[in-house]
Design a protein around this motif. Structure first.
Motif, short mmCIF file in Angstrom:
data_model
loop_
_atom_site.label_atom_id
_atom_site.label_comp_id
_atom_site.label_asym_id
_atom_site.label_seq_id
_atom_site.Cartn_x
_atom_site.Cartn_y
_atom_site.Cartn_z
N VAL A 75 -13.08 16.17 33.02
CA VAL A 75 -13.87 14.98 33.44
C VAL A 75 -14.35 14.22 32.26
O VAL A 75 -15.36 14.68 31.58
N VAL A 76 -13.90 12.82 32.39
CA VAL A 76 -14.63 11.82 31.36
C VAL A 76 -15.75 11.31 31.86
O VAL A 76 -15.57 10.67 32.89
N LEU A 77 -16.95 11.71 31.27
CA LEU A 77 -18.24 11.26 31.74
C LEU A 77 -18.64 10.23 30.88
O LEU A 77 -18.56 10.13 29.71
N GLY A 78 -19.51 9.18 31.68
CA GLY A 78 -19.97 7.91 30.81
C GLY A 78 -21.16 7.73 31.51
O GLY A 78 -21.57 8.09 32.37
N SER A 79 -21.81 6.82 30.63
CA SER A 79 -23.15 6.22 30.93
C SER A 79 -23.25 4.98 31.58
O SER A 79 -24.09 4.52 32.10
N LEU A 80 -22.34 4.16 31.38
CA LEU A 80 -22.23 2.67 31.76
C LEU A 80 -21.14 2.54 32.86
O LEU A 80 -20.23 3.37 32.67
#
Length: 515
Positions: free
Chosen positions: A426-431
């Motif tokens: 899972v590629v997790l991002g904040s934006l």
């Protein structure tokens, strides 16, 4: 006109989904809030985070003769809800103040998305043009470019000298359309009279998954017909076909066609626009789209992981597309893939700033209980799984393909998680960013070429970035939950002009003069 024309430049890039949380000043500041000479600097930089139109406009103007940019303000934010109270009035006031302080200009270029909306004003794009006309008057050329998913009002068509829409979906021609705008401005400043435009809005709100510009669906056919008409008649300056963005939920939503012709040739514009509109209306039933049930999509992912001879699969989680105002955080598809033990899966970008912060606090290599959506929201249910943090990143990168080729992007604090049991990455991002560019995974050290199934939280722009990884017949549009579901009957629309197809079977339209 001076030999070195002064061209004012501004733009507002926001695609508004009225069902999404309000768009804030912070959303713009995290992507692009640029004023004054910084616009010129970023437009001429080797890599820029500005919308692609502005580097294209500057490059064309620079190549075609002397000119003086008069940069005002350019805002860009990810698709989301209406602009929060006070934000649009502030933008409009800054643009007006800078324009008035600059003194007389010879023309104006407006590079806007075209589907913005604020709490105070539903036709923000029309309001921008009205402000410009109030300052520069009726004779100064005003030329604008618009996203293919714009919502166009009669006021916009009347106030602008020329509006030019993208012709590709996925959008890879922003630079070229801005170059067209530069050429149109040069032509007007060279003495050409104002163009004559015929504008049509059909009572039809097409699901965005039906609006690809390639293939044999009616929209793609209309795009090709518009090109044929433009190229076949020198009097036609522009022929645009836009799909609209129904989730904005305002009166001007709808599929639009307009044609602009040289002065005295307005009849040609009318004939061209009505011919395309009539074909689109006649083929309206083909704008319905059936998505793949989530369970069937997961079963195909499991089979793909077990059979090395099966071509790579892409699952498009279209209803949770951040590129249309989705949160990028629905967990239904992720949970199902993990539960069934699907192998070789890479999913991105899952937007969860709290979980990303926890990963950065724990450090690379740490084993954690990953709690996605610890505080659940609309469609975004909590999902828990043991995981190993494989990589951390600041989320900054430069695109290499498709709509982001050569442009800077940022995911915010980011992490790569490997879920226990299934090995799902899972590629997790904040934006909130849609997964439309391989580099968004590659900055995390992911080899997408080794993946068996790639899950993209994107509606269609990923097709230009991931076409090297899967063929169209191996792309499944999944019927999952989310704020951008193409199944329009799941939404309660309050602002659309009704009746409208496909929501109302009684919707009718006929070309002018046709019974």
């Amino acid at each position: 006109m001076q030999s070195k024309p002064r061209i004012a430049i501004l733009g507002l890039h926001l695609e508004v989904n009225a069902f999404s949380p309000l768009t804030t000043r912070r959303d713009f500041e995290a992507q692009s809030w640029v004023e004054g000479e910084a616009i010129t600097e970023q437009s001429r930089a080797a890599v820029s985070a500005l919308p692609g139109e502005f580097p294209g406009f500057y490059a064309r103007m620079d190549a075609t003769g002397p000119w003086e940019p008069v940069p005002l303000i350019v805002l860009a934010a990810p698709p989301g809800g209406m602009m929060e109270p006070g934000l649009f009035p502030e933008f409009l006031a800054i643009a007006r103040r800078r324009l008035e302080a600059a003194g007389p200009v010879d023309a104006v270029y407006v590079g806007s998305h075209g589907a913005s909306r604020s709490v105070e004003e539903e036709d923000t794009d029309g309001a921008v043009l009205a402000m410009l006309r109030d300052v520069v008057g009726p004779d100064v050329p005003v030329v604008g470019t618009l996203d293919l998913h714009c919502n166009v009002s009669d006021r916009q068509a009347e106030l602008a000298d020329l509006l030019i829409a993208y012709r590709t979906n996925p959008h890879v021609d922003m630079r070229e359309r801005a170059m067209d705008a530069a050429d149109a401005i040069r032509a007007r400043l060279g003495g050409e009279a104002r163009f004559e435009t015929h504008f049509i809005r059909l009572p039809m709100v097409a699901p965005s998954v039906t609006l690809l510009s390639s293939g044999d669906l009616p929209y793609a056919q209309a795009i090709r017909e518009a090109a044929r008409l433009r190229e076949g008649d020198g009097d036609l300056v522009e022929v645009s076909v836009t799909g609209g963005f129904v989730y904005s939920d305002i009166r001007k939503c709808g599929l639009c066609v307009w044609a602009s012709a040289r002065a005295g040739q307005g009849a040609k514009a009318r004939v061209a626009a009505e011919a395309i509109a009539a074909r689109l209306w006649a083929g309206r039933e083909r704008f319905r789209r059936v998505l793949v049930p989530l369970e069937d999509a997961v079963a195909e992912a499991v089979a793909t992981g077990e059979d090395a001879g099966r071509p790579r699969l892409i699952l498009a989680d279209v209803a949770d597309n951040p590129g249309g105002g989705g949160g990028g955080n629905t967990s239904a598809l992720l949970a199902a893939l993990h539960r069934t033990g699907a192998r070789g899966v890479v999913l991105g970008v899952f937007v969860d700033p709290a979980l990303a912060a926890e990963c950065h606090a724990a450090g690379e290599g740490a084993r954690i209980e990953a709690v996605f959506n610890r505080e659940p929201s609309a469609f975004a249910e909590t999902f828990r799984a043991g995981a190993v943090i494989r990589r951390l990143s600041d989320g900054h990168g430069v695109g290499r393909r498709g709509t982001l080729a050569g442009r800077a992007f940022q995911l915010g604090a980011a992490a790569l998680l490997e879920l226990d049991g299934s090995g799902v990455l899972v590629v997790l991002g904040s934006l909130r960013r849609q997964f439309l560019e391989p580099a968004m995974a590659e900055i995390m050290g992911v080899d997408l070429g080794a993946a068996r199934t790639i899950v993209v939280k994107s509606r269609g722009h990923f097709r230009a970035g991931f076409d090297e990884l899967a063929t169209d017949d191996r792309i499944l549009e999944v019927d999952g939950p989310g704020l951008v579901s193409p199944v329009l009957s799941r939404f309660t629309f309050n602002g659309l002009a009704r009746p409208v197809f496909p929501l109302d079977e009684g919707a009718e339209w006929a070309a002018a003069g046709v019974a």
